[in-house]
Design a protein around this motif. Structure first.
Motif, short mmCIF file in Angstrom:
data_model
loop_
_atom_site.label_atom_id
_atom_site.label_comp_id
_atom_site.label_asym_id
_atom_site.label_seq_id
_atom_site.Cartn_x
_atom_site.Cartn_y
_atom_site.Cartn_z
N THR A 229 -4.62 -20.54 -40.98
CA THR A 229 -5.00 -21.82 -41.58
C THR A 229 -3.89 -22.85 -41.46
N GLY A 230 -2.64 -22.39 -41.36
CA GLY A 230 -1.50 -23.31 -41.35
C GLY A 230 -1.35 -24.05 -42.66
N ALA A 231 -1.97 -23.54 -43.71
CA ALA A 231 -2.06 -24.30 -44.97
C ALA A 231 -0.75 -24.30 -45.76
N GLY A 232 0.14 -23.36 -45.48
CA GLY A 232 1.41 -23.31 -46.22
C GLY A 232 1.28 -22.59 -47.55
N TYR A 233 0.23 -22.86 -48.25
CA TYR A 233 -0.11 -22.18 -49.51
C TYR A 233 -1.62 -22.33 -49.70
N PHE A 234 -2.16 -21.51 -50.59
CA PHE A 234 -3.59 -21.59 -50.86
C PHE A 234 -3.82 -22.14 -52.26
N ASP A 235 -4.62 -23.19 -52.34
CA ASP A 235 -4.97 -23.73 -53.66
C ASP A 235 -5.81 -22.71 -54.42
N PHE A 236 -6.67 -22.02 -53.68
CA PHE A 236 -7.52 -20.98 -54.26
C PHE A 236 -7.50 -19.79 -53.32
N PHE A 237 -7.25 -18.60 -53.87
CA PHE A 237 -7.29 -17.41 -53.03
C PHE A 237 -8.18 -16.38 -53.73
N LEU A 238 -9.05 -15.76 -52.94
CA LEU A 238 -10.05 -14.86 -53.54
C LEU A 238 -9.97 -13.45 -52.95
N LEU A 239 -10.09 -12.48 -53.82
CA LEU A 239 -10.43 -11.14 -53.37
C LEU A 239 -11.91 -11.25 -53.00
N HIS A 240 -12.23 -10.93 -51.78
CA HIS A 240 -13.53 -11.31 -51.22
C HIS A 240 -14.61 -10.25 -51.45
N ASN A 241 -15.72 -10.72 -52.05
CA ASN A 241 -16.94 -9.90 -52.07
C ASN A 241 -16.77 -8.58 -52.82
N LEU A 242 -16.29 -8.66 -54.06
CA LEU A 242 -16.28 -7.48 -54.91
C LEU A 242 -17.71 -7.07 -55.22
N GLY A 243 -17.86 -5.87 -55.73
CA GLY A 243 -19.20 -5.38 -56.07
C GLY A 243 -19.43 -4.03 -55.44
N GLU A 244 -20.33 -3.28 -56.08
CA GLU A 244 -20.66 -1.92 -55.64
C GLU A 244 -19.37 -1.14 -55.37
N ASP A 245 -19.33 -0.33 -54.29
CA ASP A 245 -18.13 0.49 -54.10
C ASP A 245 -16.97 -0.28 -53.47
N ARG A 246 -17.19 -1.55 -53.16
CA ARG A 246 -16.10 -2.36 -52.58
C ARG A 246 -15.02 -2.65 -53.64
N THR A 247 -15.43 -2.78 -54.90
CA THR A 247 -14.49 -3.18 -55.95
C THR A 247 -13.31 -2.23 -56.04
N LYS A 248 -13.61 -0.94 -55.96
CA LYS A 248 -12.59 0.10 -56.17
C LYS A 248 -11.46 0.00 -55.14
N LEU A 249 -11.83 -0.37 -53.93
CA LEU A 249 -10.86 -0.44 -52.84
C LEU A 249 -9.71 -1.40 -53.18
N PHE A 250 -10.06 -2.55 -53.77
CA PHE A 250 -9.03 -3.54 -54.12
C PHE A 250 -8.05 -2.95 -55.14
N ASP A 251 -8.56 -2.12 -56.06
CA ASP A 251 -7.69 -1.47 -57.04
C ASP A 251 -6.87 -0.37 -56.38
N ASP A 252 -7.55 0.49 -55.62
CA ASP A 252 -6.88 1.63 -55.01
C ASP A 252 -5.72 1.20 -54.10
N TRP A 253 -5.90 0.08 -53.45
CA TRP A 253 -4.87 -0.38 -52.51
C TRP A 253 -3.87 -1.35 -53.15
#
Ligand code: SF4
Ligand code: SF4
Length: 378
Positions: A105-129
């Protein structure tokens, strides 16, 4: 935590459905057209741009750099992007995505940053890692101004994430008038959970990926009967923008005309009148009257399927087709959410049908989904 922005113009430019053309058999983003769309958007006073690593086969972030970051002073707009851990092969790979997004993006910083598309079994991955802590460090280092997440799941799941991670600054939710009372999307319930936690909401899919401009005739008649001048998209955008606590409403725009229409709708958004709100209730009733596969997304079938077929997602795509005749959106939903458990991998064991409280003929419906959304049968 507190979001550092309280007053952003109510329309955000989603970089997920940018205009494309074919070159040597490959799809290429029409960057000159995107620049014109960005200029029209910025000229109208709007400032929020939303991208993600996964959009446009990984090319969306670079398009944002070329069309926005390299052409406007950095403090004159906001950049949001997302980390899709479920696309990564390992925790290190997922972490490396952050630096890649910064350079793309070349943005330098992000005004908003998101963990993308949590839900179902995807949520756990963000915690586990350990990605929550990793991103908190990036925020501490000034590379993220506001940290949040997007989620495609029900209100209970959202509540669980917020209970485990109360330090988020915002959430991004699917909110649209058609799904407001839906048992599968739970737009209203999710919105209410976020608000109960005092969080601002960024709205995604306000026009349901374009489906709400493809309404059945009876529904169109209701809306034009109330206001023959208002576009179908403007109804959907105003519904979302008029909800208290909504920071901005994202629209994945593909044409200059869409940009012009949407900035008109949200330049000075009027809250819906009682007559208008009632018209949307009538439209919901019309949509509810159209025969669909009666899946309530209870997910009992998912727990028992030996093939991990994404059964409710496949059925949801069939329903998008039935309700709106929107082949593109139905396919998009299928590609994003069912590719790791396609309908064609069903072995017709029938276990799911034995647990489905709605008594759906799941095997037959999956055969239909496979034929419609997969491979050569498309
Ligand atoms: S019939 Fe198909 S979808 Fe249902 S449980 Fe068996 S493999 Fe899974
Ligand atoms: S068990 Fe039936 S109603 Fe529940 S998610 Fe599966 S198909 Fe839908």
């Amino acid at each position: 935590m507190t979001c550092t922005y309280t007053d952003i113009p109510k329309l955000g430019f989603g970089f997920m459905r940018l205009p494309e053309y074919e070159r040597d058999g490959e799809k290429v983003i029409d960057i000159e057209l995107v620049k014109g769309m960005v200029d029209a958007f910025m000229d109208a006073g709007f400032t929020y741009f939303d991208t993600a690593r996964g959009y446009h086969g990984g090319k969306s972030e670079a398009a944002l750099r070329e069309a926005v970051v390299e052409r406007y002073p950095r403090e004159s707009f906001q950049v949001a992007t997302k980390l899709p851990a479920w696309m990564a092969k390992s925790a290190d790979h997922a972490r490396a995505m952050f630096d890649k997004s910064l350079s793309q993006t070349g943005a330098g910083y992000f005004d908003f940053f998101l963990l993308h598309n949590l839900g179902e079994d995807r949520t756990k991955l963000f915690d586990d890692w350990g990605l929550w802590d990793f991103l908190a460090e990036k925020k501490e280092a000034g590379l993220i101004r506001n940290l949040g997440f997007s989620i495609h799941d029900k209100a209970d799941a959202l509540e669980e994430v917020l209970a485990a991670h109360p330090a988020v600054d915002f959430v991004q939710l699917q909110v649209n008038y058609a799904d407001w009372e839906s048992e599968t999307i739970e737009s209203r319930k999710c919105y209410e959970v976020a608000r109960a936690h005092g969080l601002p909401v960024i709205v995604m899919e306000p026009v349901k990926g374009g489906s709400l401009v493809k309404l059945p005739d009876a529904a169109v008649d209701v809306l034009y009967g109330v206001n023959p001048e208002a576009s179908l998209a403007s109804w959907a955008l105003r519904f979302a923008a008029s909800l208290p606590g909504v920071l901005t409403v994202l629209s994945g725009m593909s044409t200059l005309e869409q940009v012009r229409e949407n900035v008109r709708a949200l330049a000075a958004p009027e809250p819906l009148s009682d007559v208008e709100a009632n018209a949307l209730v009538q439209v919901r009733a019309i949509l509810n009257g159209i025969p669909t596969v009666p899946c309530t997304d209870c997910r009992y079938c998912l727990k028992s399927c030996p093939q991990d077929v994404r059964i409710p997602t496949a059925l949801a795509s069939l329903n998008i087709l039935a309700l709106y005749g929107d082949e593109h959106r139905a396919q998009e939903n299928y590609d994003w959410n069912a590719s790791d458990g396609p309908a064609s991998s069903c072995i017709a064991c029938g276990i799911c049908e034995g647990v489905c409280p709605q008594h759906i003929a799941i095997v037959d419906e999956l055969a239909r989904a496979a034929e419609l959304f997969e491979g050569d049968a498309r």
